[in-house]
Structure formats: C-alpha cells, structure tokens
Design a protein around this motif. Structure first.
Motif, PDB file in Angstrom:
ATOM      1  N   VAL A  31       0.847  -1.194   0.000  1.00  0.00           N
ATOM      2  CA  VAL A  31       0.000   0.000   0.000  1.00  0.00           C
ATOM      3  C   VAL A  31       0.881   1.242   0.000  1.00  0.00           C
ATOM      4  N   HIS A  32       0.593   2.163  -0.920  1.00  0.00           N
ATOM      5  CA  HIS A  32       1.278   3.450  -0.989  1.00  0.00           C
ATOM      6  C   HIS A  32       0.259   4.538  -0.656  1.00  0.00           C
ATOM      7  N   VAL A  33       0.539   5.337   0.349  1.00  0.00           N
ATOM      8  CA  VAL A  33      -0.388   6.366   0.813  1.00  0.00           C
ATOM      9  C   VAL A  33       0.262   7.736   0.638  1.00  0.00           C
ATOM     10  N   TYR A  34      -0.506   8.664   0.059  1.00  0.00           N
ATOM     11  CA  TYR A  34      -0.065  10.055  -0.092  1.00  0.00           C
ATOM     12  C   TYR A  34      -1.088  10.931   0.621  1.00  0.00           C
ATOM     13  N   VAL A  35      -0.625  11.719   1.600  1.00  0.00           N
ATOM     14  CA  VAL A  35      -1.524  12.471   2.470  1.00  0.00           C
ATOM     15  C   VAL A  35      -1.168  13.952   2.451  1.00  0.00           C
ATOM     16  N   ARG A  36      -2.171  14.794   2.281  1.00  0.00           N
ATOM     17  CA  ARG A  36      -1.945  16.216   2.508  1.00  0.00           C
ATOM     18  C   ARG A  36      -1.842  16.441   4.011  1.00  0.00           C
ATOM     19  N   HIS A  37      -0.980  17.357   4.409  1.00  0.00           N
ATOM     20  CA  HIS A  37      -0.819  17.670   5.832  1.00  0.00           C
ATOM     21  C   HIS A  37      -2.144  18.070   6.471  1.00  0.00           C
ATOM     22  N   GLY A  38      -2.153  18.113   7.779  1.00  0.00           N
ATOM     23  CA  GLY A  38      -3.356  18.478   8.507  1.00  0.00           C
ATOM     24  C   GLY A  38      -3.626  19.974   8.489  1.00  0.00           C
ATOM     25  N   GLU A  39      -4.679  20.375   9.207  1.00  0.00           N
ATOM     26  CA  GLU A  39      -5.077  21.784   9.246  1.00  0.00           C
ATOM     27  C   GLU A  39      -3.922  22.657   9.732  1.00  0.00           C
ATOM     28  N   ARG A  40      -3.799  23.798   9.105  1.00  0.00           N
ATOM     29  CA  ARG A  40      -2.737  24.749   9.435  1.00  0.00           C
ATOM     30  C   ARG A  40      -3.290  26.152   9.440  1.00  0.00           C
ATOM     31  N   THR A  41      -2.469  27.085   9.891  1.00  0.00           N
ATOM     32  CA  THR A  41      -2.830  28.494   9.808  1.00  0.00           C
ATOM     33  C   THR A  41      -2.615  28.981   8.376  1.00  0.00           C
ATOM     34  N   ASN A  79      10.343  18.510   3.105  1.00  0.00           N
ATOM     35  CA  ASN A  79      11.118  19.185   4.152  1.00  0.00           C
ATOM     36  C   ASN A  79      10.414  20.461   4.614  1.00  0.00           C
ATOM     37  N   MET A  80       9.208  20.266   5.152  1.00  0.00           N
ATOM     38  CA  MET A  80       8.418  21.368   5.693  1.00  0.00           C
ATOM     39  C   MET A  80       7.923  20.966   7.078  1.00  0.00           C
ATOM     40  N   PRO A  81       7.971  21.877   8.048  1.00  0.00           N
ATOM     41  CA  PRO A  81       7.528  21.504   9.397  1.00  0.00           C
ATOM     42  C   PRO A  81       6.118  20.924   9.437  1.00  0.00           C
ATOM     43  N   ARG A  82       5.181  21.496   8.668  1.00  0.00           N
ATOM     44  CA  ARG A  82       3.804  21.027   8.775  1.00  0.00           C
ATOM     45  C   ARG A  82       3.617  19.621   8.208  1.00  0.00           C
TER      46      ARG A  82
END
Length: 449
Positions: free
Chosen positions: A39-49, A160-163
């Motif tokens: 299984v390969h999963v691609y996820v957008r990050h969670g809620e952010r400001t 390479n992004m904190p979120r």
C-alpha cells in the motif's frame, strides 16, 4: 483560543469545510482471489494556519494571530557531551526547552502559531488518520502486524516542511503508537534534499516546470479574471477595496487559503464566503491556476518522477514477493501533489483537496493456475512449476475507488472490476510519463520532439 487584532477572543461557529476521514467500515475488500501485497499512501498535511495575514481588518476581522499551537511547543535540545556531562545538568544529554513566538515588538505569546504552521487541530486530524490506517490495515484486514518489530516493514517520507513532517509524526504515532513499536524497530522519517524531491512538482530542480507553471497561472488569470468581476461589489470590501482576481493583491488563491483555514478551525468568515455560488466561482479559478496540470509535458515533469518511483517499488515487490518486506509506504505532502496525482491520471474532481486528503495505491496479487497439459503425468511431475501470478493496482481517493481511463479497455483491468487496473497497463502509462533525460527535459527550452 483565537484572538482578533485587538486581543478580543474571536467568535467561532459550527460549520467546517467538510473533512473526509478514512472510512474503515466502508472500505471495499478486494474480490476473492486477490491478495493485498503493498500500500502506498499520499496524504496532505493536517489543518494549518494561513500562510499570510489577510483580511484581518474590518469588516472581515479574521484574526491576525492564531493561538492554536499549544502542543509540540516543548522539545529537548541536544547538548554535546563534549561540552557537558549528564551529571552537570541532570537531564542526560538532553536539555528541556520551550519554543515560543516572539512578535515584532518583542512580546511573547505562548501557544501562538507561526504562519502556515500545523495547528493542534491539524495534529489531531493526522493522528486520527494514522489511527484509522491502523484500524483498517492492522485490525480489520490483518495486513500489518499488531506490533512493529521490523522497521523495513514500513516506509515513511515527507517533504522538508515543518507542517508535513509533524503531520507524518502524528500519522506514525496513530499507526504504531509507542507501546506497539519495538524499541529496535523505530522507523526513520525520510526527507530528501530539495534537488531530489519528487513529492511535489520540483520547480527547484526543473526550470522548465517552473516556466510552464507560471504560464498556467497567467492563462488562468486571462481566462477567469473576467468571470470574477461580478463578485467585486460583494467581495472587494473585505480586500481593502481591491478586486478579487487570480493575480490580484491579495491573489484569489491567498484569499481562499485564509478562508479555508478559518473555516476549518471554526473561525467566523464573512457571509459571502459561506455562499456556495460565490465560493464555487473563486474555487474554480484557483483550482485552474494551481492544479490544471493538463499537458503531457507538465505531467511528465511534475508527477512523472513520483509515479515512476512508486511503480519501481511495486515492481520490486511483485518480483520478490515476501522477500521484499515493505508493506506500507506513507508520504506526507501538499495539496499540489494530491491534485496533481489525480490530474495526471485523469481522475481529478476539480476541487481543492481538503486538509488530510489522501490517495492510496494498493498492489494486489492474483494467483493463476497453469493450464492443463496433455503430457503424461510422469513428465508433468518433472516439469511442475508454481502457479503464475498477475498483479493489479487500485487507486482510491477520499474513500472512493478511482476508475482510471488508462485501464478502461478490455484486458487492462480485472474482468468485472474496472477499478483494478492491471499492473502492466499501469506501468505502461507511467513509463510514458517518466522523463527519459531529466536534465534535458528540465532545461528552459524543454525536450525537443
């Protein structure tokens, strides 16, 4: 608590942009005879400001400062053993610290978020996604073991992004919390240098892709600015009198970024941005600007490297079977990647991907018996071979099976199940999307056909 520019607590309300949690109970298992392999999963990050301050003045009054980042503010800073011994500070080789926002005037605000930062809500939603992955692939399907004892069973990577990094940390904790992960099997979080990144369209390494994306944005402005004009009398008052435009100040995408982030966190937005007839017009313009990766060249340079990377790993699994231990690969990325993957495979719904939106590609194997032979049994026993196998790929986006046009023809999918694309047909399309010479195709002039 979120406060407005005057320090007064901001009003919140119940409506939120609809999230689509991973549906464990409604997940459709494969038909009889198919075995899930990888299984390969691609996820957008969670809620952010929001990534910028917009509409913070009246009459919109969307808060400039968001006090929604109380968790993950404390961390341990490593202290070199060459400078101090554990006995000198009493905390082993780790020194407790607290991260805190300092405003321009020097004042400190505990729990205040940086621009574009994953919020407490974003941490919770990505944790829930990881827990749902566990409920599905560990508890319901038994595809993954209850306790992780070998780190090569899983693969985790982020931009390479904190979120995105923090989102992936939460997903991992939900999938394999500390008490379900053997100390010797702590999986690494993989991050590539910018020049090697393929979880997004890499304009840093590919000048040609940057040029094409700028041209798409310009074309979107020419195509949609006129359609946005009729909104000016209702929207401009929230933009310091400026018109709402694809290339405006602020850009339409920036306006929607602030609106979507506000709604996700229950912050009241102007009523016009709750009007579907208005929001749909702006969203269509923004989606065209950001995600209209329609040309073959953009697809090759944007998502071709990612899909090629994924297909190579699937091929390795299909060739080696159990000798390749990797069963799940989770990637934390951005809306641009989620939309581009779907667009590249011609199944994009023309909607801005929600926070924690996810795409999965599942590799299945079907065992097929050898046809009967008229040779004598004595000879057959000498020639006996194991059953052949055929592999299929199923793509799912937001709990829905995607029916890929590339495998719609007879013979390119599992008979009676068009959502199961033959791996051969899938590979053939990805090969077309894979740049032959990355450096040449990424030069400003691009590939000469």
């Amino acid at each position: 608590m979120v406060r407005d520019a005057t320090g007064v607590p901001a009003k919140t309300y119940e409506y939120r942009y609809p999230q689509v949690p991973l549906d464990v109970d409604g997940y459709p298992v494969g038909p009889e005879g198919l075995k899930l392999e990888q299984v390969h999963v691609y996820v957008r990050h969670g809620e952010r400001t929001p990534v910028g301050v917009r509409m913070n003045g009246p009459p919109a009054c969307i808060p400039e400062y968001w006090t929604m980042c109380k968790t993950a503010r404390r961390f341990n800073a490593a202290v070199s053993s060459l400078l101090q011994t554990p006995q000198e500070h009493g905390h082993g080789d780790m020194l407790p610290n607290q991260k805190i926002v300092e405003r321009a005037d020097g004042t400190l605000r505990d729990g205040e978020c940086f621009l574009g930062e994953l919020t407490d809500l974003g941490r919770q939603s990505t944790l829930s996604l990881g827990q749902n992955l566990r409920s599905l692939y560990v508890n319901r399907l038994g595809f993954l073991p209850d306790t992780l004892s070998k780190e090569d069973l899983v693969y985790f990577r982020t931009t390479n992004m904190p979120r995105t990094t923090e989102s992936l940390q939460q997903i991992i904790h939900g999938l394999y919390p500390a008490d379900k992960c053997h100390p010797s099997a702590l999986p690494p979080i993989r991050i590539r240098n910018g020049k090697d990144e393929n979880l997004i369209g890499n304009t840093y390494s590919c000048k040609r892709l940057e040029i094409l994306q700028v041209s798409f944005a310009q074309a979107a402005a020419q195509a949609y600015n006129r359609t946005l004009e009729h909104l000016d009398n209702r929207i401009s008052k929230y933009l310091n009198g400026n018109p709402i435009r694809v290339d405006g100040k602020p850009r339409a995408s920036g306006v929607m970024d602030t609106i979507r982030a506000s709604i996700a966190h229950g912050i009241k937005v102007p009523p016009e941005f709750e009007d579907k007839s208005i929001v749909d017009v702006i969203e269509q313009a923004v989606v065209t600007e950001w995600f209209a990766d329609k040309t073959e060249e953009v697809r090759r340079l944007g998502m071709g490297p990612l899909l090629s990377d994924m297909t190579r790993k699937m091929q390795h699994k299909s060739d080696l079977g159990n000798s390749d231990p990797t069963k799940i690969l989770v990637h934390s990325t951005h809306d641009t990647a989620i939309a581009a993957i779907a667009a590249t495979l011609d199944v994009f719904d023309e909607k801005w991907p929600a926070f924690t939106a996810s795409i999965t590609f599942e590799l299945f194997k079907k065992e097929e018996s050898e046809p009967q032979s008229i040779l004598p049994q004595s000879i057959l026993s000498l020639l006996q071979s194991s059953p052949t196998s055929k592999h299929y790929v199923r793509m799912r986006y937001q709990n829905k099976n995607m029916f890929l046009p590339i495998c719609s023809q007879k013979g390119d999918h599992l008979e009676g199940h068009p959502e199961f694309c033959t791996f051969d047909a899938f590979k053939a399309r990805v090969k077309e999307l894979t740049p032959d010479d990355w450096d040449t195709e990424c030069s400003p002039a691009g590939r000469v056909l």
